[in-house]
Design an enzyme around this catalytic site. Structure first.
Site, short mmCIF file in Angstrom:
data_model
loop_
_atom_site.label_atom_id
_atom_site.label_comp_id
_atom_site.label_asym_id
_atom_site.label_seq_id
_atom_site.Cartn_x
_atom_site.Cartn_y
_atom_site.Cartn_z
N HIS A 282 73.45 94.00 49.62
CA HIS A 282 73.81 92.38 50.33
C HIS A 282 73.96 92.35 51.54
CE1 HIS A 282 75.03 92.05 45.89
NE2 HIS A 282 75.55 93.16 46.03
N ARG A 283 73.62 93.23 52.47
CA ARG A 283 73.63 92.93 53.73
C ARG A 283 72.44 92.12 54.24
NH1 ARG A 283 73.82 98.91 54.78
NH2 ARG A 283 75.74 99.43 55.30
#
Length: 668
Positions: A282-283
């Site tokens: 999810h970065r």
């Protein structure tokens, strides 16, 4: 005036708009996770990074704090400032410019995170901390040039501190922490080695830069550089207005970004982009949202628009689409544009179909083109054989160590190290007046030695220097795999050299996984060529292997001599390196190096290689029979060279990539 202390103005940099935009995004939103700038030499990476600090506003700090704490922010204070603030003690305030802290390439872990005086901690129970680079960089810019050449554990430490905003130092049960919030800017030239995708992912944004292709822009670069060298202040004065305008834009954007919210529609678009592009984790989503808000703030907009998301996504995804360095990554943005045009709505095809169909089509076209480009092989002709499109399973290699050579840092096998890194396996006494760093002290053994000395005495327990014990550690070791490839016409038709190139290509990916470096020497015509200097850049290595030209005479001795020179040079640079020489030849050398007798000279060179203690493997691709008609064994010249080297020998008259790899995986 000394030009070494005069910065080149940020606004005077010609072109490189993506890099400048990415730097400004980090200036507005320092929490985004930093910026990785990839590019060839001489493209202004370092100049732009240094110039950014001059644009940032001055800040108030606690005057006597080594961590430059914010006197108005209780949550970001170090333990000392916080304790003084809670007691009601006034904190002396000073105003200073944002620092630009450079991390030295050879910095140790203690230099980066700081050191604890364990001797004083044991004797007095006091945590005496010597600040490191991360302390200096708090609330400032931390610049890491050639980040791909740093040890992985150092990069991990930097990125952990950047993500948490706190630097935690732990040594033998003694712990200390301090705030460490900074803008991290890393630069690298991919030709000099790769940064692992797992570490690349930790950078918030990434951009790739190259030299300007427009002749007028290049002329302007030369003109401004000449003016700066002649009189830096004249150039700076001419861009003073533009610099002040940028400072104002950054200051206003820092205030505006607090009130900018992303709509549900824009956040859903970001999520759809990440899903359809196949991004892990999810970065990328988080970095895209942060960057889009910063872009809106830079433009004075109170809402995030599609254009902001598109520009932010390109910077946040560029380095996150590669699973290994062999993947191409995000080379064009057509697919991203199509997703945005659909406003994130799913396409008619399923995600699996839309992602795999183009790949299959391209593979089929590449195969057809590869077959069409193949040409007949004839003696003396030069050619560049087309790479095969066949998929091969990547081999898993084992460990080999050279005789009498201590392994270096890597992942293949365990090696004793005194670098302060690795798993502790024991301890030893210091040598003479040797100074022991904090990270090298074996605390339990030191305390036991002090207790044993104090037993039965009248004096109270105390730790003296004579009680110190040095920690002995082990870590994984890697190799320098030096391929010496016969590219002459005597190797026969395209089949042999193609098999050789496939085998080398397969080994490159495993070398990357094991953190090995690779080098490639080819010999043909009248000499040998170092096609690829020792590198950990597997992309560059793959390119050199595919472009390998063949044909001509067989200067085998030139290849052996160059291999010996390269191995000795690398051992001088790093005595811990483990060179492994892989020779692939039919042994039919017909060009002397320094002698008129190439056969005898090749055996002499092989003997010298053995004297250096190098681990060697020889693949014999000759087609001569192994026995006479009477049944007596026949030894090829490649076999005699292998025996003289003390090398592992394998006869492969009709080499197949899988067979070569299977043989090698037992040796490397």
């Amino acid at each position: 005036m000394d030009q070494g202390f005069v910065l080149y103005p940020f606004s005077a940099i010609v072109g490189q708009e993506k890099m400048k935009r990415a730097l400004l995004i980090n200036a507005v939103e320092p929490r985004i996770g930093g910026l990785l700038i990839k590019g060839e030499r001489g493209t202004g990476k370092s100049t732009a990074a240094r110039a950014l600090a001059e644009l940032l506003p001055d800040m108030e700090v606690v005057a006597d704090c080594p961590f430059s704490c914010d006197p108005h922010d209780e949550d970001s204070m170090c333990s000392t400032c916080l304790e003084r603030w809670r007691r009601g003690e006034p904190l002396a305030v000073a105003t200073r410019a944002t620092r630009f802290v450079t991390l030295p390439l050879n910095a140790s872990e203690d230099r980066v995170v700081g050191t604890l005086d364990l001797e004083r901690a044991v004797r007095e129970g006091v945590k005496d901390f010597e600040p490191g680079v991360l302390a200096d960089a708090n609330r400032s810019i931390l610049y890491v040039d050639e980040v791909n050449l740093l040890d992985d554990h150092i990069v991990d430490v930097l990125l952990d501190a950047a993500a948490m905003g706190v630097n935690i130092v732990e040594r033998e049960g003694v712990s200390f922490s301090h705030p460490s919030r900074f803008i991290m800017i890393g630069t690298m030239n991919p030709e000099e080695g790769e940064l692992r995708p797992q570490l690349e992912d930790r950078f918030g944004l990434c951009v790739e830069v190259s030299g300007e292709s427009d002749a007028r822009d290049r002329v302007e670069v030369m003109r401004r550089r000449r003016l700066f060298l002649d009189d830096p202040q004249v150039l700076r004065a001419s861009f003073h207005g533009a610099q002040e305008e940028l400072r104002g834009i950054i200051a206003r954007a820092r205030e505006l970004i607090r009130s900018i919210e992303m709509s549900e529609e824009m956040m859903e678009l970001v999520a759809r982009i990440a899903v359809e592009m196949g991004v892990c984790g999810h970065r990328a989503d988080i970095a895209t949202c942060q960057a889009a808000r910063a872009l809106a703030a830079l433009e004075g907009s109170e809402t995030v628009e599609v254009g902001h998301v598109r520009e932010a996504a390109e910077m946040a995804l560029l380095h996150r689409l590669r699973k290994t360095p062999f993947d191409e990554g995000l080379k064009d943005m057509d697919r991203l544009d199509r997703i945005i045009e659909r406003k994130g709505r799913p396409s008619v095809l399923s995600l699996q179909d839309s992602s795999t169909a183009p790949v299959v089509a391209e593979a089929q076209v590449g195969s057809e083109n590869g077959d069409g480009e193949r040409t007949a092989c004839h003696a003396g002709a030069e050619r560049c054989a087309a790479p095969s499109s066949a998929e091969m399973e990547v081999p898993l290699l084992q460990g080999v160590t050279a005789r009498g050579v201590k392994p270096a840092a890597g992942k293949r096998s365990n090696a004793v190290t005194e670098s302060g890194n690795g798993r502790r396996v024991g301890h030893r006494l210091p040598r003479g007046d040797e100074d022991i760093p904090a990270s090298g002290l074996a605390l339990e053994a030191t305390l036991r030695a002090a207790a044993g000395r104090s037993t039965g005495g009248d004096q109270p327990f105390a730790v003296r220097r004579e009680d110190f014990r040095y920690a002995v550690r082990k870590r994984k070791s890697g190799n320098l795999v030096l391929f010496v490839v016969d590219a002459s016409a005597s190797m026969g038709c395209n089949e042999r050299i193609e098999a050789t190139k496939k085998a080398v290509g397969l080994l490159l990916e495993d070398a990357y996984c094991k953190r090995d470096r690779v080098a490639l020497i080819s010999f043909r015509d009248q000499g040998a060529q170092l096609v690829l200097s020792p590198t950990s850049s597997v992309q560059l290595a793959n390119l050199r292997v595919r472009e390998l030209a063949t044909g001509g005479a067989t200067p085998l001795n030139h290849g052996l001599a160059m291999a010996l020179q390269v191995a000795k040079r690398e051992l001088r640079r790093d005595p811990d390196v483990v060179p492994v020489l892989v020779l692939i030849t039919d042994g039919q050398g017909n060009v002397g190096y320094l002698s008129d007798n190439p056969v005898r000279e090749s055996l002499e060179l092989a003997a010298k290689i053995r004297e250096e203690g190098l681990a060697c493997v020889v693949f014999d691709t000759s087609v001569m029979p192994s026995r006479t008609r009477e049944g007596k064994p026949l030894f090829s010249h490649a076999r005699r060279i292998a025996d003289m080297m003390g090398a592992e020998y394998h006869r492969l008259a009709h080499p197949q990539p899988r067979e070569m790899v299977d043989r090698l995986k037992k040796l490397l």
